[in-house]
Design an enzyme around this catalytic site. Structure first.
Site, PDB file in Angstrom:
ATOM      1  N   CYS A  41      39.082  41.947  39.034  1.00  0.00           N
ATOM      2  CA  CYS A  41      39.641  43.073  39.576  1.00  0.00           C
ATOM      3  C   CYS A  41      40.188  42.831  40.875  1.00  0.00           C
ATOM      4  CB  CYS A  41      38.304  43.877  39.860  1.00  0.00           C
ATOM      5  SG  CYS A  41      37.123  44.288  38.642  1.00  0.00           S
ATOM      6  N   HIS A  98      39.312  49.112  44.769  1.00  0.00           N
ATOM      7  CA  HIS A  98      38.707  47.680  45.205  1.00  0.00           C
ATOM      8  C   HIS A  98      39.728  46.989  46.127  1.00  0.00           C
ATOM      9  CE1 HIS A  98      35.962  44.790  42.825  1.00  0.00           C
ATOM     10  NE2 HIS A  98      36.066  44.818  43.955  1.00  0.00           N
ATOM     11  N   ASP A 147      43.631  45.757  34.345  1.00  0.00           N
ATOM     12  CA  ASP A 147      43.257  44.745  35.383  1.00  0.00           C
ATOM     13  C   ASP A 147      42.925  43.277  34.615  1.00  0.00           C
ATOM     14  OD1 ASP A 147      40.894  45.715  35.210  1.00  0.00           O
ATOM     15  OD2 ASP A 147      40.481  45.602  37.476  1.00  0.00           O
ATOM     16  N   HIS A 148      42.359  43.304  33.669  1.00  0.00           N
ATOM     17  CA  HIS A 148      41.672  42.397  32.944  1.00  0.00           C
ATOM     18  C   HIS A 148      40.917  42.795  31.718  1.00  0.00           C
ATOM     19  CE1 HIS A 148      37.694  43.212  34.193  1.00  0.00           C
ATOM     20  NE2 HIS A 148      38.064  43.386  35.487  1.00  0.00           N
TER      21      HIS A 148
END
Length: 476
Positions: free
Chosen positions: A39, A90, A291-292
């Site tokens: 993240c 985040h 993001d992933h």
């Protein structure tokens, strides 16, 4: 979200009708990656348009201040856009605006904000998170822990216990629709609608879990090189990152993961209808990415951070219903793109000069109708990815067709032909006919790492066992 969880890509189970339509009438980038697939560093790439060695986050480390002078929302705001984020940021401090005019925040469960035993914590979750404050106004005493699921519990799932409209996914879209009502109508807008799910906890509303819980869900892909036994029982740990998980538990976890994606898809459809109601659908460029990914049991692995396709390969769709960018509708781009390409792409679409600090490239020339495309320079030949993570620290290179992986602490190497073996089942590192390609990609990695502070390269060779760091010294 994994790259392959789209029904338009032929996924045998998951249903994503609204994302499918965005792809069918837009452009799908089939080789999009997150170079540092967790993240925090992934979001640094989005915010700055920089590769990981420049933004400085080459692993996952929280509570490192975000002091980047040039950011995507900041540049848009300076150029007259009304900028808004709803959902996950985040960053640190958690309430940092990062160039947005306003942030309505829900980061999910962040340990450093929740842990009450730390004397150094300056902000507690219930003081910074907008979703939790709102939820407790609807359900007094409610908390994110009520379901008993950990924020990184990749193998335990159960249905959302409250009304669906109280789910964080619905809340993110409700707040985003409210932004359409409250925005300055004299300005163009930039909205980052940032979902926490399908990241754990795996808690879809019951109606969505019902779509999948009795479905014949395929088993994960297991490489020949993957662990064959789990003598220490890692798979029984509910927050495992590896291990052989009990079959029933894993099947429910996968069903819940797919259910969360369909839930997001339907809520995106809800937002698209709101764009129509406000007359902005044909005046808005839509980009969808992640993001992933999530390994979800592939090779008996879970979560993210590793360079395998389930973790690092992400969805990337652009839809331009107004035709402003002259994109080739319904096309698929094969070149390798990365999260750092988002910032220059959106700034170019808004006719804003790209700051000198940005290292990504605008993707539009890849996606335009062939007869209109005139590239100024060749596209990147490969992507260098990495992630510092103790003994599992990796460095990797891919061009979308091949992938070379080096575990920096053990020296283990892997080489995959992604065209013939998209599941990365066969490690070809010792294949006699692949040695020229392996030497080539190893030399590319040496060039990428030769000046790194960790000392990964000495005398033109990769050095095993150099201590990895999550944040490079220029950022620390």
């Amino acid at each position: 979200m994994r790259y392959d969880c789209l029904s338009i890509l032929g996924h045998p189970v998951v249903e994503t009708p609204n994302l499918d339509e965005l792809a069918r009438t837009g452009v799908r980038f089939d080789h999009a990656y997150s170079a540092t697939p967790t993240c925090v560093p992934a979001r640094a790439a989005i915010f700055t348009g920089q590769k990981q060695t420049s933004h400085g986050r080459v692993g996952y480390q929280e509570r490192v201040p975000w002091n980047y002078p040039t950011t995507l929302p900041g540049e848009l705001a300076k150029s007259g856009y009304h900028t808004q984020c709803v959902g996950k940021m985040h960053v640190y401090p958690a309430r940092s605006l990062m160039g947005f005019h306003n942030v309505i925040l829900h980061d999910g469960y962040l340990h450093y904000n929740r842990y009450k035993h730390s004397n150094t914590v300056q902000e507690h979750y219930d003081e910074v998170d907008d979703y939790l404050t709102w939820l407790r106004g609807q359900v007094p005493g409610a908390d994110l822990l009520d379901l008993g699921l950990d924020c990184n519990a990749s193998t335990v799932a159960r249905p959302w216990a409250l009304s669906e409209h109280l789910h964080p996914t619905n809340w993110t879209v409700s707040q985003s629709i409210d932004f359409l009502r409250r925005r300055d109508p004299s300005k163009p807008f930039f909205l980052w609608m940032s979902f926490v799910r399908p990241h754990s906890p795996l808690d879809p509303p019951q109606a969505y879990l019902d779509l999948y819980k009795d479905t014949d869900i395929p088993d994960p892909v297991i490489g020949e090189w993957a662990m064959k036994e789990d003598p220490e029982g890692h798979g029984f740990n509910p927050v495992t990152s590896k291990g052989i998980v009990p079959k029933r538990r894993l099947k429910l976890a996968k069903a819940a993961y797919y259910a969360l994606i369909t839930h997001i898809d339907h809520q995106i459809g809800r937002f698209l209808q709101a764009l129509d109601e406000y007359g902005e659908r044909n005046n808005t460029i839509i980009m969808f990415t992640s993001d992933h990914g999530e390994l979800l049991g592939d090779h008996h692995l879970f979560r993210k951070s590793l360079p395998y396709e389930g973790s690092a390969h992400i969805p990337f769709i652009v839809n331009d219903p107004g035709g402003y960018l002259n994109l080739a509708q319904g096309s698929a781009v094969s070149e390798v793109v990365e999260l750092r390409d988002i910032m220059p792409s959106l700034l170019t679409a808004a006719s804003i000069d790209i700051p000198a600090s940005v290292e990504g490239e605008s993707v539009w020339e890849l996606a335009r109708a062939e007869e209109e495309a005139s590239r100024n320079k060749p596209w990147r030949e490969y992507l260098h990815g990495e992630h510092a993570q103790g003994i599992a620290s990796t460095q990797w290179i891919t061009n979308g067709a091949e992938k070379y992986i080096w575990y920096s602490q053990t020296g283990e190497e892997q080489f995959f032909n992604l065209v013939q073996d998209p599941g990365e089942i066969h490690n070809l590192i010792h294949h006699p006919q692949k040695q020229d390609r392996i030497r080539y990609w190893r030399s590319v990695l040496v060039q990428e790492l030769k000046d790194r502070e960790e000392g990964y390269v000495q005398d033109g060779r990769l050095v095993i066992g150099r201590e990895p760091v999550a944040v490079l010294s220029h950022l620390r």
